[in-house]
Design a protein around this motif. Structure first.
Motif, PDB file in Angstrom:
ATOM      1  N   MET A 152       1.341 -52.006  45.999  1.00  6.26           N
ATOM      2  CA  MET A 152       2.583 -51.227  46.032  1.00  6.26           C
ATOM      3  C   MET A 152       2.266 -49.746  45.815  1.00  6.26           C
ATOM      4  N   GLU A 153       2.883 -48.885  46.618  1.00  2.00           N
ATOM      5  CA  GLU A 153       2.599 -47.456  46.546  1.00  2.00           C
ATOM      6  C   GLU A 153       3.111 -46.853  45.246  1.00  2.00           C
ATOM      7  N   GLU A 154       2.294 -45.983  44.641  1.00  2.00           N
ATOM      8  CA  GLU A 154       2.697 -45.342  43.401  1.00  2.00           C
ATOM      9  C   GLU A 154       3.922 -44.458  43.639  1.00  2.00           C
ATOM     10  N   LEU A 155       4.759 -44.323  42.615  1.00  2.00           N
ATOM     11  CA  LEU A 155       6.000 -43.566  42.759  1.00  2.00           C
ATOM     12  C   LEU A 155       5.745 -42.104  43.112  1.00  2.00           C
ATOM     13  N   TYR A 156       4.725 -41.491  42.513  1.00  2.00           N
ATOM     14  CA  TYR A 156       4.507 -40.068  42.765  1.00  2.00           C
ATOM     15  C   TYR A 156       4.066 -39.807  44.202  1.00  2.00           C
ATOM     16  N   LYS A 157       3.465 -40.811  44.829  1.00  2.00           N
ATOM     17  CA  LYS A 157       3.108 -40.696  46.252  1.00  2.00           C
ATOM     18  C   LYS A 157       4.304 -41.028  47.138  1.00  2.00           C
ATOM     19  N   LYS A 158       4.998 -42.085  46.782  1.00  2.87           N
ATOM     20  CA  LYS A 158       6.130 -42.551  47.579  1.00  2.87           C
ATOM     21  C   LYS A 158       7.221 -41.490  47.675  1.00  2.87           C
ATOM     22  N   ILE A 212      15.525 -48.802  38.511  1.00  8.39           N
ATOM     23  CA  ILE A 212      14.818 -48.946  37.235  1.00  8.39           C
ATOM     24  C   ILE A 212      15.793 -48.636  36.103  1.00  8.39           C
ATOM     25  N   LYS A 213      15.916 -49.542  35.176  1.00  9.78           N
ATOM     26  CA  LYS A 213      16.785 -49.344  34.022  1.00  9.78           C
ATOM     27  C   LYS A 213      15.977 -48.660  32.922  1.00  9.78           C
ATOM     28  N   ILE A 214      16.296 -47.400  32.652  1.00  9.53           N
ATOM     29  CA  ILE A 214      15.544 -46.657  31.636  1.00  9.53           C
ATOM     30  C   ILE A 214      16.524 -45.935  30.723  1.00  9.53           C
ATOM     31  N   SER A 215      16.317 -46.060  29.432  1.00 13.61           N
ATOM     32  CA  SER A 215      17.223 -45.452  28.462  1.00 13.61           C
ATOM     33  C   SER A 215      16.930 -43.959  28.321  1.00 13.61           C
ATOM     34  N   SER A 216      17.876 -43.249  27.728  1.00 10.30           N
ATOM     35  CA  SER A 216      17.665 -41.816  27.485  1.00 10.30           C
ATOM     36  C   SER A 216      16.520 -41.607  26.496  1.00 10.30           C
ATOM     37  N   GLU A 217      16.332 -42.565  25.577  1.00  3.84           N
ATOM     38  CA  GLU A 217      15.221 -42.469  24.624  1.00  3.84           C
ATOM     39  C   GLU A 217      13.876 -42.572  25.343  1.00  3.84           C
ATOM     40  N   ALA A 218      13.793 -43.482  26.324  1.00  3.22           N
ATOM     41  CA  ALA A 218      12.554 -43.623  27.094  1.00  3.22           C
ATOM     42  C   ALA A 218      12.294 -42.373  27.917  1.00  3.22           C
ATOM     43  N   GLN A 219      13.353 -41.799  28.485  1.00  3.34           N
ATOM     44  CA  GLN A 219      13.205 -40.537  29.211  1.00  3.34           C
ATOM     45  C   GLN A 219      12.682 -39.445  28.290  1.00  3.34           C
ATOM     46  N   ASP A 220      13.224 -39.393  27.084  1.00  5.64           N
ATOM     47  CA  ASP A 220      12.775 -38.392  26.107  1.00  5.64           C
ATOM     48  C   ASP A 220      11.277 -38.536  25.837  1.00  5.64           C
ATOM     49  N   GLN A 221      10.814 -39.757  25.713  1.00  6.46           N
ATOM     50  CA  GLN A 221       9.402 -40.003  25.421  1.00  6.46           C
ATOM     51  C   GLN A 221       8.511 -39.573  26.575  1.00  6.46           C
ATOM     52  N   ILE A 222       8.949 -39.822  27.792  1.00  3.47           N
ATOM     53  CA  ILE A 222       8.175 -39.392  28.959  1.00  3.47           C
ATOM     54  C   ILE A 222       8.131 -37.869  29.020  1.00  3.47           C
ATOM     55  N   ALA A 245       4.954 -37.463  34.976  1.00  2.00           N
ATOM     56  CA  ALA A 245       6.214 -38.124  34.607  1.00  2.00           C
ATOM     57  C   ALA A 245       6.430 -39.375  35.451  1.00  2.00           C
ATOM     58  N   LEU A 246       6.134 -39.285  36.746  1.00  4.56           N
ATOM     59  CA  LEU A 246       6.333 -40.443  37.621  1.00  4.56           C
ATOM     60  C   LEU A 246       5.259 -41.504  37.413  1.00  4.56           C
ATOM     61  N   VAL A 247       4.044 -41.085  37.047  1.00  6.92           N
ATOM     62  CA  VAL A 247       3.004 -42.055  36.699  1.00  6.92           C
ATOM     63  C   VAL A 247       3.457 -42.878  35.489  1.00  6.92           C
ATOM     64  N   MET A 248       4.005 -42.184  34.506  1.00 10.17           N
ATOM     65  CA  MET A 248       4.490 -42.878  33.304  1.00 10.17           C
ATOM     66  C   MET A 248       5.666 -43.799  33.628  1.00 10.17           C
ATOM     67  N   LEU A 249       6.605 -43.312  34.435  1.00  9.41           N
ATOM     68  CA  LEU A 249       7.760 -44.136  34.809  1.00  9.41           C
ATOM     69  C   LEU A 249       7.292 -45.398  35.524  1.00  9.41           C
ATOM     70  N   ASP A 250       6.302 -45.245  36.381  1.00  5.43           N
ATOM     71  CA  ASP A 250       5.756 -46.387  37.130  1.00  5.43           C
ATOM     72  C   ASP A 250       5.236 -47.467  36.189  1.00  5.43           C
ATOM     73  N   GLN A 251       4.604 -47.037  35.093  1.00  6.43           N
ATOM     74  CA  GLN A 251       3.912 -47.989  34.229  1.00  6.43           C
ATOM     75  C   GLN A 251       4.782 -48.575  33.115  1.00  6.43           C
ATOM     76  N   ILE A 252       5.942 -47.983  32.890  1.00  7.29           N
ATOM     77  CA  ILE A 252       6.799 -48.524  31.818  1.00  7.29           C
ATOM     78  C   ILE A 252       8.042 -49.211  32.354  1.00  7.29           C
TER      79      ILE A 252
END
Length: 309
Positions: A1-7, A173-183, A194-201
């Protein structure tokens, strides 16, 4: 599957987050047929310099065959500069212009940079130079004066939040505001990180996210550092110090090294092609059984060329 930052690499200025003043200036210059023929893009890694260059390729209707991208850590000698000058005489093969993208241009040798001063100042109407660097202070002053400088900045919190929200919605992708803050806290203003991290969590439980995000930031930096050391480094001492702090999965590191070396190997006229090929040979077998010891052994094999150095 293509990575988000490339896609989701932006294809037009309107798709980019951050650096609105620079993007607006470039759009206006293109619209009024006043785009400088030599552009210097500076700024941190992962914040959009190469993406801007690719969008300029599209906006200027430059065909892929007329767009030449070089990493100046690999091509930086006076012969490289003379080669560009010789090829500038030829008009575009398919598109409306020719573009040279010189990435990490601060690594051009002094002789090469001086050879390029005249063509950078007096380019044919169908030629554009895009110089990209994360360390503009290392450029010789005469080169900087030949270019129109655009300083690309790290993305701010609101832009990163907009980017994460947009991609999360597109990917469901279901991501909370807390998870966004951490990224946002750990990506250091880099859209790519940021997109690499989103891809992996994206499939993790909330309680696991904070630690994973922090580890990703550290590991990505260390793995790229190892890739560069194996191709362009100064020996075992440098590689050993990186390995001592590397915590990522050895098999994941192996695949990253192979990907990096492959790009170097297929880069046009790459002077580091023999070293890249050696890296590929030393890393071709998996580390599933040997683990970290296999990674260390492969790195030592590269640096010593199988014990011959």
């Amino acid at each position: 599957m293509e990575e988000l930052y490339k896609k989701y690499r932006p294809q037009k200025f309107e798709d980019m987050f951050g650096n609105r003043a620079i993007l607006s200036s470039l759009k206006s210059a293109i619209k009024n047929n006043q785009l400088p023929h030599t552009i210097l893009l500076s700024g941190p890694s992962g914040c959009g310099k190469t993406t801007i260059a690719r969008i300029l390729q599209n906006e200027l209707k430059c065909a892929d065959g007329d767009f030449e991208e070089y990493n100046c850590s690999d091509r930086n000698g006076v012969d490289f500069g003379r080669e560009i000058i010789a090829r500038m005489r030829f008009k575009p093969m398919n598109g409306k212009c020719r573009i040279w993208l010189l990435d990490e241009c601060h690594q051009l040798s002094s002789a090469c940079a001086n050879v390029l001063l005249k063509p950078l100042e007096d380019t044919p109407s169908y030629v554009y130079f895009i110089l990209s660097t994360s360390e503009p202070d290392k450029l010789i002053p005469a080169l900087k004066t030949r270019a129109t400088h655009y300083a690309v900045s790290k993305l701010g919190e609101s832009d990163l939040r907009g980017l994460l929200g947009s991609i999360s919605e597109l990917e469901d992708i279901k991501i909370s505001s807390e998870a966004q803050d951490q990224i946002i806290e750990n990506c250091n203003g880099s859209a790519r990180m940021a997109l690499v991290m989103l891809d992996q969590i994206k499939n993790l439980e909330e309680k696991e996210i904070a630690k994973v995000v922090e580890n990703i930031a550290i590991q990505e930096s260390q793995t790229i550092e190892l890739c560069r050391a194996l191709i362009y480094g100064k020996g075992w001492s440098e590689v050993r110090n990186i390995l001592a702090n590397l915590k990522d999965d050895p098999e994941k590191v192996r695949r990253a090294v192979l990907g990096y070396a492959s790009k170097v190997l297929i880069s046009p006229n790459s002077k580091s092609a023999p070293q890249a090929f050696l890296v590929i040979q030393c890393f071709e077998n998996s580390f599933f059984n040997s683990g970290f010891a296999g990674l260390v052994g492969a790195c030592y094999d590269v640096v010593t060329d199988g014990g011959r150095r």
